[in-house]
Design a protein around this motif. Structure first.
Motif, PDB file in Angstrom:
ATOM      1  N   GLU A  55       0.851  -1.188   0.000  1.00 37.54           N
ATOM      2  CA  GLU A  55       0.000   0.000   0.000  1.00 37.54           C
ATOM      3  C   GLU A  55       0.889   1.242   0.000  1.00 37.54           C
ATOM      4  OE1 GLU A  55      -3.378   2.408   0.058  1.00 37.54           O
ATOM      5  OE2 GLU A  55      -3.224   0.249  -0.292  1.00 37.54           O
ATOM      6  N   GLY A  56       0.510   2.245  -0.768  1.00 39.67           N
ATOM      7  CA  GLY A  56       1.278   3.485  -0.789  1.00 39.67           C
ATOM      8  C   GLY A  56       2.431   3.439  -1.761  1.00 39.67           C
ATOM      9  N   LYS A  57       3.507   4.153  -1.442  1.00 33.83           N
ATOM     10  CA  LYS A  57       4.618   4.282  -2.385  1.00 33.83           C
ATOM     11  C   LYS A  57       5.731   3.267  -2.177  1.00 33.83           C
ATOM     12  CE  LYS A  57       6.969   7.984   0.201  1.00 33.83           C
ATOM     13  NZ  LYS A  57       7.468   9.375   0.115  1.00 33.83           N
ATOM     14  N   ALA A  58       5.507   2.318  -1.282  1.00 32.49           N
ATOM     15  CA  ALA A  58       6.521   1.295  -1.048  1.00 32.49           C
ATOM     16  C   ALA A  58       5.913  -0.099  -1.143  1.00 32.49           C
ATOM     17  CB  ALA A  58       7.173   1.476   0.316  1.00 32.49           C
ATOM     18  N   PHE A  59       6.674  -1.032  -1.676  1.00 34.96           N
ATOM     19  CA  PHE A  59       6.348  -2.453  -1.544  1.00 34.96           C
ATOM     20  C   PHE A  59       6.666  -2.833  -0.101  1.00 34.96           C
ATOM     21  CE2 PHE A  59       7.870  -6.919  -1.776  1.00 34.96           C
ATOM     22  CZ  PHE A  59       6.704  -7.529  -2.241  1.00 34.96           C
ATOM     23  N   CYS A  60       7.916  -2.659   0.267  1.00 34.20           N
ATOM     24  CA  CYS A  60       8.363  -2.814   1.646  1.00 34.20           C
ATOM     25  C   CYS A  60       9.760  -2.218   1.707  1.00 34.20           C
ATOM     26  CB  CYS A  60       8.364  -4.285   2.069  1.00 34.20           C
ATOM     27  SG  CYS A  60       9.153  -4.581   3.658  1.00 34.20           S
ATOM     28  N   ALA A  61       9.923  -1.202   2.557  1.00 33.73           N
ATOM     29  CA  ALA A  61      11.193  -0.479   2.604  1.00 33.73           C
ATOM     30  C   ALA A  61      12.193  -1.070   3.587  1.00 33.73           C
ATOM     31  CB  ALA A  61      10.940   0.984   2.935  1.00 33.73           C
ATOM     32  N   GLY A  62      11.938  -2.299   4.037  1.00 34.86           N
ATOM     33  CA  GLY A  62      12.892  -2.967   4.914  1.00 34.86           C
ATOM     34  C   GLY A  62      12.430  -3.026   6.349  1.00 34.86           C
ATOM     35  N   ALA A  63      13.369  -3.277   7.242  1.00 35.54           N
ATOM     36  CA  ALA A  63      13.047  -3.447   8.653  1.00 35.54           C
ATOM     37  C   ALA A  63      12.625  -2.123   9.289  1.00 35.54           C
ATOM     38  CB  ALA A  63      14.252  -4.012   9.398  1.00 35.54           C
ATOM     39  N   ASP A  64      11.763  -2.223  10.282  1.00 36.84           N
ATOM     40  CA  ASP A  64      11.364  -1.062  11.073  1.00 36.84           C
ATOM     41  C   ASP A  64      12.538  -0.732  11.997  1.00 36.84           C
ATOM     42  OD1 ASP A  64      10.299   0.657  13.045  1.00 36.84           O
ATOM     43  OD2 ASP A  64       8.282  -0.088  12.650  1.00 36.84           O
ATOM     44  N   ALA A 100       4.097  -8.105  -6.899  1.00 34.93           N
ATOM     45  CA  ALA A 100       3.778  -6.935  -7.715  1.00 34.93           C
ATOM     46  C   ALA A 100       4.404  -5.739  -7.007  1.00 34.93           C
ATOM     47  CB  ALA A 100       2.270  -6.764  -7.864  1.00 34.93           C
ATOM     48  N   VAL A 101       5.643  -5.427  -7.356  1.00 28.85           N
ATOM     49  CA  VAL A 101       6.431  -4.440  -6.613  1.00 28.85           C
ATOM     50  C   VAL A 101       6.077  -3.037  -7.090  1.00 28.85           C
ATOM     51  CG1 VAL A 101       8.749  -3.672  -6.007  1.00 28.85           C
ATOM     52  CG2 VAL A 101       8.260  -6.114  -6.232  1.00 28.85           C
ATOM     53  N   ASN A 102       5.412  -2.297  -6.232  1.00 25.43           N
ATOM     54  CA  ASN A 102       4.850  -0.999  -6.597  1.00 25.43           C
ATOM     55  C   ASN A 102       5.767   0.174  -6.291  1.00 25.43           C
ATOM     56  OD1 ASN A 102       4.042  -2.051  -3.912  1.00 25.43           O
ATOM     57  ND2 ASN A 102       3.395   0.066  -3.589  1.00 25.43           N
ATOM     58  N   GLY A 103       6.803  -0.034  -5.488  1.00 26.78           N
ATOM     59  CA  GLY A 103       7.676   1.073  -5.101  1.00 26.78           C
ATOM     60  C   GLY A 103       8.967   0.542  -4.506  1.00 26.78           C
ATOM     61  N   PHE A 104       9.388   1.121  -3.365  1.00 26.17           N
ATOM     62  CA  PHE A 104      10.628   0.693  -2.735  1.00 26.17           C
ATOM     63  C   PHE A 104      10.564  -0.779  -2.318  1.00 26.17           C
ATOM     64  CE2 PHE A 104      10.212   5.248  -1.201  1.00 26.17           C
ATOM     65  CZ  PHE A 104      11.082   5.761  -2.140  1.00 26.17           C
ATOM     66  N   ALA A 105      11.579  -1.544  -2.701  1.00 26.76           N
ATOM     67  CA  ALA A 105      11.758  -2.915  -2.213  1.00 26.76           C
ATOM     68  C   ALA A 105      13.203  -2.977  -1.723  1.00 26.76           C
ATOM     69  CB  ALA A 105      11.507  -3.938  -3.309  1.00 26.76           C
ATOM     70  N   GLY A 109      12.532  -5.864   2.375  1.00 28.90           N
ATOM     71  CA  GLY A 109      11.532  -5.826   1.308  1.00 28.90           C
ATOM     72  C   GLY A 109      12.045  -6.467   0.040  1.00 28.90           C
ATOM     73  N   CYS A 110      13.315  -6.250  -0.272  1.00 26.60           N
ATOM     74  CA  CYS A 110      13.934  -6.902  -1.422  1.00 26.60           C
ATOM     75  C   CYS A 110      14.029  -8.400  -1.178  1.00 26.60           C
ATOM     76  CB  CYS A 110      15.311  -6.301  -1.684  1.00 26.60           C
ATOM     77  SG  CYS A 110      16.077  -6.827  -3.235  1.00 26.60           S
ATOM     78  N   GLU A 111      14.316  -8.774   0.078  1.00 26.89           N
ATOM     79  CA  GLU A 111      14.390 -10.192   0.433  1.00 26.89           C
ATOM     80  C   GLU A 111      13.037 -10.877   0.266  1.00 26.89           C
ATOM     81  OE1 GLU A 111      17.955 -10.425   3.711  1.00 26.89           O
ATOM     82  OE2 GLU A 111      16.122  -9.380   4.310  1.00 26.89           O
ATOM     83  N   VAL A 112      11.966 -10.196   0.651  1.00 29.62           N
ATOM     84  CA  VAL A 112      10.623 -10.742   0.466  1.00 29.62           C
ATOM     85  C   VAL A 112      10.330 -10.937  -1.020  1.00 29.62           C
ATOM     86  CG1 VAL A 112       8.149 -10.304   0.715  1.00 29.62           C
ATOM     87  CG2 VAL A 112       9.696  -9.804   2.620  1.00 29.62           C
ATOM     88  N   SER A 126      12.044   0.354  -7.036  1.00 29.02           N
ATOM     89  CA  SER A 126      13.502   0.322  -6.900  1.00 29.02           C
ATOM     90  C   SER A 126      13.866  -0.779  -5.912  1.00 29.02           C
ATOM     91  CB  SER A 126      14.049   1.671  -6.432  1.00 29.02           C
ATOM     92  OG  SER A 126      13.511   2.041  -5.183  1.00 29.02           O
ATOM     93  N   PHE A 127      15.069  -1.298  -6.063  1.00 31.05           N
ATOM     94  CA  PHE A 127      15.502  -2.463  -5.288  1.00 31.05           C
ATOM     95  C   PHE A 127      16.874  -2.200  -4.680  1.00 31.05           C
ATOM     96  CE2 PHE A 127      12.598  -3.739  -8.560  1.00 31.05           C
ATOM     97  CZ  PHE A 127      11.825  -4.750  -8.013  1.00 31.05           C
TER      98      PHE A 127
END
Length: 259
Positions: A55-64, A100-105, A109-112, A126-127
């Motif tokens: 959701e939003g501009k990131a797929f997953c930007a990594g760890a919190d 379906a990578v919509n933004g930052f991975a 997030g890249c690992e997922v 981006s990756f």
């Protein structure tokens, strides 16, 4: 609001990372949510394909990072270890998983994304594995999967520099299968899912096993493993239906659910 939301629609399990305010960063709730997705797919044989996006501009930007900064070394290891186990279990699912990578991975997030079977990227995606910038390294398979996907020299460069690469560069390197217009990302992922869904569920499962497990073997062992799976597929009811349909010049009607 759940960190990971999912719904099944006519055989396709749509999964959405839903922490947009944190760029869908990975925390304990995220890992538990992804575990729930894997268990749901295992238990519900009506699921034929999984599509994952953010959701939003990131797929997953990594760890919190905030969560990890407040964690002990052991707690951080437990979280990343559980994520790693979930990704391995996702790879071992009988059904294909499309990212379906919509933004930052980035980072986790890249690992997922790399643990998914197919990656379709938005032109805005981006990756990268930027962990080196924090004085740490990837911990959920990043160094290993990246080296297998883009080659060990390029993986070494990306992990040592922490640099991001664009969707187009990721495609050139073989990290992603396809780059599409941002607005068409989910439609393209769904279109691919529908194509896969129309095939024999049993054969799809065996193809996934042959590629994912065979890739980790020597070529000789991988070919022997493939041959064994071919024999299993040839003796299936789906093979009987597929061959008969071809001879009779009609569309095959494969069973809907996995055994």
């Amino acid at each position: 609001m759940a960190a990971v939301e999912y719904r099944e629609e006519d055989g396709i399990l749509f999964v959405k990372f839903n922490r947009p305010e944190a760029l869908n960063a990975i925390n304990r709730e995220f890992v538990r949510g992804l575990r729930n997705v894997v268990e749901y797919a295992r238990e519900n044989k009506s699921v034929r394909v999984i599509v994952i996006t953010g959701e939003g501009k990131a797929f997953c930007a990594g760890a919190d990072i905030k969560m990890f900064s407040e964690s002990s070394h052991f707690a951080a290891r437990n979280t990343i270890e559980e994520l790693g186990r979930v990704l391995e279990d996702m790879e071992d699912l009988e059904v294909p998983v499309i990212a379906a990578v919509n933004g930052f991975a980035l980072g986790g997030g890249c690992e997922v994304a790399m643990a998914c079977d197919i990656i379709i990227a938005s032109e805005k995606a981006s990756f990268g594995q930027p962990e080196i910038n924090l004085g740490i390294i990837p911990g959920a398979g990043g160094t290993q999967r990246l080296a297998r996907l883009v080659g060990w020299k390029k993986a070494m460069e990306l992990c040592l520099t922490g640099e991001r690469i664009s969707a187009e560069e990721a495609y050139r390197l073989g990290l992603v299968n396809k780059v599409v217009e941002h607005e068409k990302l989910i439609d393209e992922a769904k279109k691919l899912a529908e194509i896969i869904k129309s095939k024999s569920p049993y054969a799809v499962m065996l193809v996934k096993q042959a590629v994912n497990r065979g890739y980790k073997m020597s070529l000789k062992d991988g070919i022997m493993y493939e041959r064994d799976l071919f024999t299993i597929s040839f003796s299936s009811k789906d093979a009987e239906e597929g061959i008969r349909a071809f001879v009779e010049k009609r569309k095959a009607e494969f069973r809907r659910d996995r055994e």
